[in-house]
Motif scaffolding. Structure first.
Motif, PDB file in Angstrom:
ATOM      1  N   GLU A  55       0.775  -0.974   0.045  1.00  0.00           N
ATOM      2  CA  GLU A  55       0.134  -0.083   0.039  1.00  0.00           C
ATOM      3  C   GLU A  55       0.750   1.278  -0.137  1.00  0.00           C
ATOM      4  O   GLU A  55       0.614   2.272  -0.714  1.00  0.00           O
ATOM      5  CB  GLU A  55      -0.950   0.109   1.245  1.00  0.00           C
ATOM      6  CG  GLU A  55      -2.005   1.225   1.315  1.00  0.00           C
ATOM      7  CD  GLU A  55      -3.126   0.987   2.222  1.00  0.00           C
ATOM      8  OE1 GLU A  55      -4.132   1.629   2.239  1.00  0.00           O
ATOM      9  OE2 GLU A  55      -2.701   0.167   3.418  1.00  0.00           O
ATOM     10  N   ASP A  56       1.997   1.204   0.586  1.00  0.00           N
ATOM     11  CA  ASP A  56       2.743   2.322   0.732  1.00  0.00           C
ATOM     12  C   ASP A  56       3.638   2.470  -0.725  1.00  0.00           C
ATOM     13  O   ASP A  56       3.406   3.860  -1.444  1.00  0.00           O
ATOM     14  CB  ASP A  56       4.039   2.025   1.602  1.00  0.00           C
ATOM     15  CG  ASP A  56       3.600   1.960   3.134  1.00  0.00           C
ATOM     16  OD1 ASP A  56       2.410   2.631   3.363  1.00  0.00           O
ATOM     17  OD2 ASP A  56       4.576   1.533   3.933  1.00  0.00           O
ATOM     18  N   ARG A  57       3.809   1.581  -1.603  1.00  0.00           N
ATOM     19  CA  ARG A  57       4.419   1.735  -2.672  1.00  0.00           C
ATOM     20  C   ARG A  57       3.340   2.018  -3.723  1.00  0.00           C
ATOM     21  O   ARG A  57       3.562   2.926  -4.643  1.00  0.00           O
ATOM     22  CB  ARG A  57       4.976   0.382  -3.269  1.00  0.00           C
ATOM     23  CG  ARG A  57       6.374   0.185  -2.525  1.00  0.00           C
ATOM     24  CD  ARG A  57       7.112  -1.172  -2.957  1.00  0.00           C
ATOM     25  NE  ARG A  57       6.323  -2.479  -2.596  1.00  0.00           N
ATOM     26  CZ  ARG A  57       6.549  -3.167  -1.611  1.00  0.00           C
ATOM     27  NH1 ARG A  57       7.489  -2.603  -0.623  1.00  0.00           N
ATOM     28  NH2 ARG A  57       5.726  -4.089  -1.096  1.00  0.00           N
ATOM     29  N   SER A  58       2.327   1.478  -3.633  1.00  0.00           N
ATOM     30  CA  SER A  58       0.978   1.922  -4.538  1.00  0.00           C
ATOM     31  C   SER A  58       0.818   3.466  -4.484  1.00  0.00           C
ATOM     32  O   SER A  58       0.655   3.929  -5.430  1.00  0.00           O
ATOM     33  CB  SER A  58      -0.083   0.881  -4.463  1.00  0.00           C
ATOM     34  OG  SER A  58      -0.548   1.187  -3.234  1.00  0.00           O
ATOM     35  N   THR A  59       0.526   3.876  -3.315  1.00  0.00           N
ATOM     36  CA  THR A  59       0.226   5.255  -2.858  1.00  0.00           C
ATOM     37  C   THR A  59       1.119   6.144  -3.503  1.00  0.00           C
ATOM     38  O   THR A  59       1.069   7.221  -3.903  1.00  0.00           O
ATOM     39  CB  THR A  59      -0.099   5.467  -1.588  1.00  0.00           C
ATOM     40  OG1 THR A  59      -0.667   4.520  -1.092  1.00  0.00           O
ATOM     41  CG2 THR A  59      -0.479   7.027  -1.152  1.00  0.00           C
ATOM     42  N   GLY A  60       2.572   5.679  -3.620  1.00  0.00           N
ATOM     43  CA  GLY A  60       3.852   6.627  -3.904  1.00  0.00           C
ATOM     44  C   GLY A  60       3.782   6.518  -5.140  1.00  0.00           C
ATOM     45  O   GLY A  60       3.950   7.646  -5.937  1.00  0.00           O
ATOM     46  N   VAL A  61       3.501   5.504  -5.986  1.00  0.00           N
ATOM     47  CA  VAL A  61       3.287   5.477  -7.671  1.00  0.00           C
ATOM     48  C   VAL A  61       2.100   6.525  -8.132  1.00  0.00           C
ATOM     49  O   VAL A  61       2.265   7.310  -8.858  1.00  0.00           O
ATOM     50  CB  VAL A  61       2.977   4.075  -7.918  1.00  0.00           C
ATOM     51  CG1 VAL A  61       2.663   4.193  -9.329  1.00  0.00           C
ATOM     52  CG2 VAL A  61       4.081   3.200  -7.836  1.00  0.00           C
ATOM     53  N   LEU A  62       0.921   6.410  -7.455  1.00  0.00           N
ATOM     54  CA  LEU A  62       0.161   7.254  -7.786  1.00  0.00           C
ATOM     55  C   LEU A  62       0.272   8.828  -7.600  1.00  0.00           C
ATOM     56  O   LEU A  62      -0.159   9.679  -8.379  1.00  0.00           O
ATOM     57  CB  LEU A  62      -1.240   7.061  -6.858  1.00  0.00           C
ATOM     58  CG  LEU A  62      -1.987   5.626  -7.269  1.00  0.00           C
ATOM     59  CD1 LEU A  62      -2.875   5.215  -6.291  1.00  0.00           C
ATOM     60  CD2 LEU A  62      -2.707   5.389  -8.735  1.00  0.00           C
TER      61      LEU A  62
END
Length: 258
Positions: free
Chosen positions: A111-118
């Motif tokens: 979830e940290d990584r996906s939020t950072g990508v967005l």
């Protein structure tokens, strides 16, 4: 008979979690009021640039139960890497262990990584990275309190764009973001975590209101084409209001420093 460990203080065999007042009325019928907000209203925004003195630029944003701090370091030279004519933007998002209802592990997860990508996708079109060859800009976002992933992406994008402007990074324009959901036959803007879980579809838009350009769109769930068009128009209208808040906060910060 349950096993008994003499080395530890054992809790009761049957226990129940505490129930708070704001968790009692959670049925969809009780969500129609939105605590005094109409479907097209967004939560009040508190924004402060320049909060972290050690960083080149920083910002803190608060929208009721969503609280995010952002720090920007750079631009700095990339060592031991081939020459690149375009600079690089690094976005790292970290949820604090106490940011959610259930305590999170201190390690980064998906979830940290996906939020950072967005958030990275929302910011890149606004930066003039061609002016920073063989350089990188590091953006660190810490979510102190989480009230829904859509709100974290939207508020994180606003805080990161404000911090980049506070750091003096050359940009095409400020990025603002707004989220919306389809609740029955209506569009609700700036949803909370409880509202998002009961929505049929979620939509998050990031744009540069000064240029009238959309930088990122993220949609989950089920939404018709007409609902997406309506949500896009309403989110763009609220992004213009958020842009005024960001611009005013940056001007007040500069006048205070000056």
């Amino acid at each position: 008979m349950a096993s008994f460990d003499r080395r530890r203080i054992n809790g009761p065999e049957e226990s129940r979690p505490p129930v708070f007042d704001d968790e009692i009325d959670s049925s969809p019928s009780n969500l129609t009021t939105r605590e005094g907000r109409s479907p097209k209203d967004i939560r009040p925004i508190f924004l402060t640039p320049g909060l972290i003195s050690q960083a080149n630029g920083s910002a803190y944003i608060e929208t009721e139960k969503t609280k995010i701090a952002c720090a920007v370091y750079g631009p700095r030279q990339i060592k031991n890497a081939p020459y690149n004519e375009v600079g690089k933007l690094n976005v790292e998002v970290k949820f604090a262990p106490f940011s959610c209802t259930r305590r999170r592990a201190p390690m980064r997860d998906a979830e940290d990584r996906s939020t950072g990508v967005l958030i990275h996708q929302a910011l890149v079109p606004s930066l003039r990275l061609e002016l920073l060859p063989k350089s990188c800009i590091d953006v660190f976002i810490t979510i102190l309190e989480n009230d829904g992933l859509e709100g974290c992406v939207a508020s994180g994008s606003v805080a990161a764009s404000t911090a980049l402007a506070d750091a003096g990074i050359e940009m095409f324009g400020l990025v603002t973001s707004c989220a919306g959901i389809t609740m029955e036959k209506d569009i609700w803007l700036d949803p909370t975590a409880e509202e998002a879980t009961q929505a049929r579809g979620c939509f998050t838009l990031a744009c540069m209101p000064a240029l009238g350009a959309i930088t990122s769109v993220w949609q989950t769930g089920q939404m018709t084409a007409d609902e997406i068009i309506q949500c896009t128009e309403e989110c763009q209208a609220r992004c213009k209001d958020i842009h005024d808040v960001v611009a005013t906060a940056l001007l007040n910060s500069r006048s205070t420093k000056g």
